[in-house]
Motif scaffolding. Structure first.
Motif, PDB file in Angstrom:
ATOM      1  N   MET A 133       0.832  -1.208   0.000  1.00 12.80           N
ATOM      2  CA  MET A 133       0.000   0.000   0.000  1.00 12.80           C
ATOM      3  C   MET A 133       0.868   1.260   0.000  1.00 12.80           C
ATOM      4  N   GLN A 134       2.022   1.211   0.662  1.00 16.19           N
ATOM      5  CA  GLN A 134       2.900   2.380   0.727  1.00 16.19           C
ATOM      6  C   GLN A 134       3.450   2.762  -0.643  1.00 16.19           C
ATOM      7  N   GLN A 135       3.397   1.825  -1.580  1.00 19.12           N
ATOM      8  CA  GLN A 135       3.878   2.108  -2.932  1.00 19.12           C
ATOM      9  C   GLN A 135       2.831   2.828  -3.778  1.00 19.12           C
ATOM     10  N   LEU A 136       1.620   2.948  -3.248  1.00 18.54           N
ATOM     11  CA  LEU A 136       0.562   3.675  -3.948  1.00 18.54           C
ATOM     12  C   LEU A 136       0.652   5.159  -3.601  1.00 18.54           C
ATOM     13  N   PRO A 137       0.145   6.015  -4.462  1.00 16.18           N
ATOM     14  CA  PRO A 137       0.061   7.437  -4.103  1.00 16.18           C
ATOM     15  C   PRO A 137      -0.825   7.611  -2.863  1.00 16.18           C
ATOM     16  N   ALA A 138      -0.564   8.648  -2.089  1.00 17.31           N
ATOM     17  CA  ALA A 138      -1.266   8.868  -0.819  1.00 17.31           C
ATOM     18  C   ALA A 138      -2.785   8.903  -0.992  1.00 17.31           C
ATOM     19  N   GLN A 139      -3.266   9.553  -2.034  1.00 20.41           N
ATOM     20  CA  GLN A 139      -4.713   9.651  -2.232  1.00 20.41           C
ATOM     21  C   GLN A 139      -5.318   8.275  -2.503  1.00 20.41           C
ATOM     22  N   LEU A 144      -8.534   3.574  -0.694  1.00 19.34           N
ATOM     23  CA  LEU A 144      -8.651   2.143  -0.389  1.00 19.34           C
ATOM     24  C   LEU A 144      -8.925   1.913   1.090  1.00 19.34           C
ATOM     25  N   THR A 145      -8.283   2.678   1.948  1.00 20.42           N
ATOM     26  CA  THR A 145      -8.512   2.528   3.383  1.00 20.42           C
ATOM     27  C   THR A 145      -9.964   2.829   3.715  1.00 20.42           C
ATOM     28  N   LEU A 146     -10.477   3.934   3.214  1.00 19.71           N
ATOM     29  CA  LEU A 146     -11.858   4.309   3.518  1.00 19.71           C
ATOM     30  C   LEU A 146     -12.875   3.372   2.882  1.00 19.71           C
ATOM     31  N   ARG A 147     -12.635   2.948   1.644  1.00 16.00           N
ATOM     32  CA  ARG A 147     -13.599   2.103   0.934  1.00 16.00           C
ATOM     33  C   ARG A 147     -13.546   0.649   1.390  1.00 16.00           C
ATOM     34  N   VAL A 148     -12.344   0.076   1.446  1.00 14.86           N
ATOM     35  CA  VAL A 148     -12.220  -1.357   1.714  1.00 14.86           C
ATOM     36  C   VAL A 148     -12.152  -1.647   3.206  1.00 14.86           C
ATOM     37  N   ALA A 149     -11.251  -0.994   3.903  1.00 14.78           N
ATOM     38  CA  ALA A 149     -11.046  -1.318   5.315  1.00 14.78           C
ATOM     39  C   ALA A 149     -12.127  -0.732   6.206  1.00 14.78           C
ATOM     40  N   VAL A 150     -12.481   0.538   5.992  1.00 14.56           N
ATOM     41  CA  VAL A 150     -13.483   1.185   6.832  1.00 14.56           C
ATOM     42  C   VAL A 150     -14.891   0.807   6.381  1.00 14.56           C
ATOM     43  N   GLY A 151     -15.060   0.582   5.084  1.00 15.86           N
ATOM     44  CA  GLY A 151     -16.365   0.167   4.581  1.00 15.86           C
ATOM     45  C   GLY A 151     -17.293   1.311   4.199  1.00 15.86           C
ATOM     46  N   LEU A 152     -16.724   2.495   3.964  1.00 10.62           N
ATOM     47  CA  LEU A 152     -17.558   3.617   3.539  1.00 10.62           C
ATOM     48  C   LEU A 152     -18.027   3.397   2.109  1.00 10.62           C
ATOM     49  N   SER A 153     -19.190   3.925   1.787  1.00 11.75           N
ATOM     50  CA  SER A 153     -19.689   3.860   0.418  1.00 11.75           C
ATOM     51  C   SER A 153     -18.894   4.831  -0.448  1.00 11.75           C
ATOM     52  N   SER A 164     -15.578  13.779  -6.295  1.00  8.66           N
ATOM     53  CA  SER A 164     -16.825  13.270  -6.841  1.00  8.66           C
ATOM     54  C   SER A 164     -16.835  11.742  -6.715  1.00  8.66           C
ATOM     55  N   PRO A 165     -18.020  11.132  -6.650  1.00  7.01           N
ATOM     56  CA  PRO A 165     -18.085   9.666  -6.579  1.00  7.01           C
ATOM     57  C   PRO A 165     -17.412   8.993  -7.779  1.00  7.01           C
ATOM     58  N   GLY A 166     -17.549   9.598  -8.956  1.00 10.19           N
ATOM     59  CA  GLY A 166     -16.902   9.032 -10.144  1.00 10.19           C
ATOM     60  C   GLY A 166     -15.386   9.024 -10.010  1.00 10.19           C
ATOM     61  N   ALA A 167     -14.832  10.116  -9.474  1.00 10.50           N
ATOM     62  CA  ALA A 167     -13.377  10.187  -9.284  1.00 10.50           C
ATOM     63  C   ALA A 167     -12.922   9.143  -8.260  1.00 10.50           C
ATOM     64  N   ILE A 168     -13.738   8.899  -7.252  1.00  8.78           N
ATOM     65  CA  ILE A 168     -13.410   7.871  -6.253  1.00  8.78           C
ATOM     66  C   ILE A 168     -13.371   6.499  -6.918  1.00  8.78           C
ATOM     67  N   ARG A 169     -14.385   6.197  -7.735  1.00  5.59           N
ATOM     68  CA  ARG A 169     -14.440   4.891  -8.410  1.00  5.59           C
ATOM     69  C   ARG A 169     -13.228   4.677  -9.312  1.00  5.59           C
ATOM     70  N   VAL A 170     -12.872   5.702 -10.072  1.00  7.67           N
ATOM     71  CA  VAL A 170     -11.735   5.589 -10.982  1.00  7.67           C
ATOM     72  C   VAL A 170     -10.436   5.397 -10.200  1.00  7.67           C
ATOM     73  N   ALA A 171     -10.245   6.200  -9.161  1.00  6.52           N
ATOM     74  CA  ALA A 171      -9.020   6.104  -8.356  1.00  6.52           C
ATOM     75  C   ALA A 171      -8.942   4.750  -7.651  1.00  6.52           C
ATOM     76  N   GLN A 172     -10.081   4.255  -7.164  1.00  8.78           N
ATOM     77  CA  GLN A 172     -10.085   2.948  -6.503  1.00  8.78           C
ATOM     78  C   GLN A 172      -9.745   1.845  -7.505  1.00  8.78           C
ATOM     79  N   HIS A 173     -10.311   1.910  -8.682  1.00  9.16           N
ATOM     80  CA  HIS A 173     -10.027   0.913  -9.720  1.00  9.16           C
ATOM     81  C   HIS A 173      -8.532   0.903 -10.070  1.00  9.16           C
ATOM     82  N   ARG A 174      -7.976   2.079 -10.227  1.00 12.99           N
ATOM     83  CA  ARG A 174      -6.544   2.173 -10.553  1.00 12.99           C
ATOM     84  C   ARG A 174      -5.679   1.666  -9.399  1.00 12.99           C
ATOM     85  N   ALA A 175      -6.058   2.006  -8.178  1.00 14.08           N
ATOM     86  CA  ALA A 175      -5.284   1.564  -7.014  1.00 14.08           C
ATOM     87  C   ALA A 175      -5.315   0.047  -6.884  1.00 14.08           C
TER      88      ALA A 175
END
Length: 192
Positions: A133-139, A144-153, A164-175
């Motif tokens: 995870m440390q090799q990923l950009p901070a954002q 990933l922490t908020l979506r996967v580990a914390v379980g936020l929508s 925006s929700p779309g930007a979150i989806r794209v960034a999560q997919h890339r991460a």
């Protein structure tokens, strides 16, 4: 059971909390859940469930203290809560790094927690995941922490990070794609 209509967003709850005790109670419950999930993830490696509970309580107290003077500045209320939680967590992590706390009494019952081997394996796997995870950009790490580990929508994560929700989806997919590539590289004997 009668359902009480409460504002859906934290922003609406915060606005109503000053004059409505029921809205205040709902706001505090949602803030506590959000803070507790995030604190559990951040403090997990310290094995500090009690500390996570304490952080969530401190966040609730800080939100209630700040609520009368809170001014809407265009950012979601989730971002306000997230900032408070991050600061309280930093304090808790510093305290946890200072050393072990003594226990009052020796327990009389059998310890059902995982043994040393299981604990070592879990910590090793967690360390590997954190290293990747440390090799990923901070954002991307934060998403990933908020979506996967914390379980936020997606919407909650977007509100907390001011995206925006779309930007979150794209960034999560890339991460996740980058993490998969890093894991594959690591399993082939590459960099961990």
């Amino acid at each position: 059971m009668e359902r009480v209509d409460a504002p859906a967003s934290l922003r609406e709850l915060a606005a109503a909390a000053a004059r409505d005790t029921q809205a205040r109670d709902v706001l505090l419950a949602r803030v506590r859940d959000m803070a507790l999930k995030y604190a559990r993830v951040r403090l997990g490696r310290f094995g500090a469930e009690d500390t996570a509970q304490d952080v969530a309580q401190e966040v609730c107290m800080a939100v209630m203290t700040a609520l009368p003077t809170y001014e809407e500045r265009g950012l979601p209320f989730e971002a306000f809560v997230y900032t408070i939680t991050a600061r309280k967590l930093a304090d808790a992590q510093r305290a946890a790094m200072r050393g072990p706390a003594p226990v009052c009494d020796i327990p009389d019952e059998v310890d059902e927690s995982p043994g040393p081997e299981s604990t070592a394996v879990m910590r090793d796997e967690a360390a590997t995941a954190l290293a990747l995870m440390q090799q990923l950009p901070a954002q991307q790490r934060e998403i990933l922490t908020l979506r996967v580990a914390v379980g936020l929508s997606t919407d909650e994560t977007a509100a907390a990070l001011g995206m925006s929700p779309g930007a979150i989806r794209v960034a999560q997919h890339r991460a996740l794609g980058k993490l998969r590539a890093l894991m594959a590289e690591s399993s082939r004997g590459g960099v961990a």
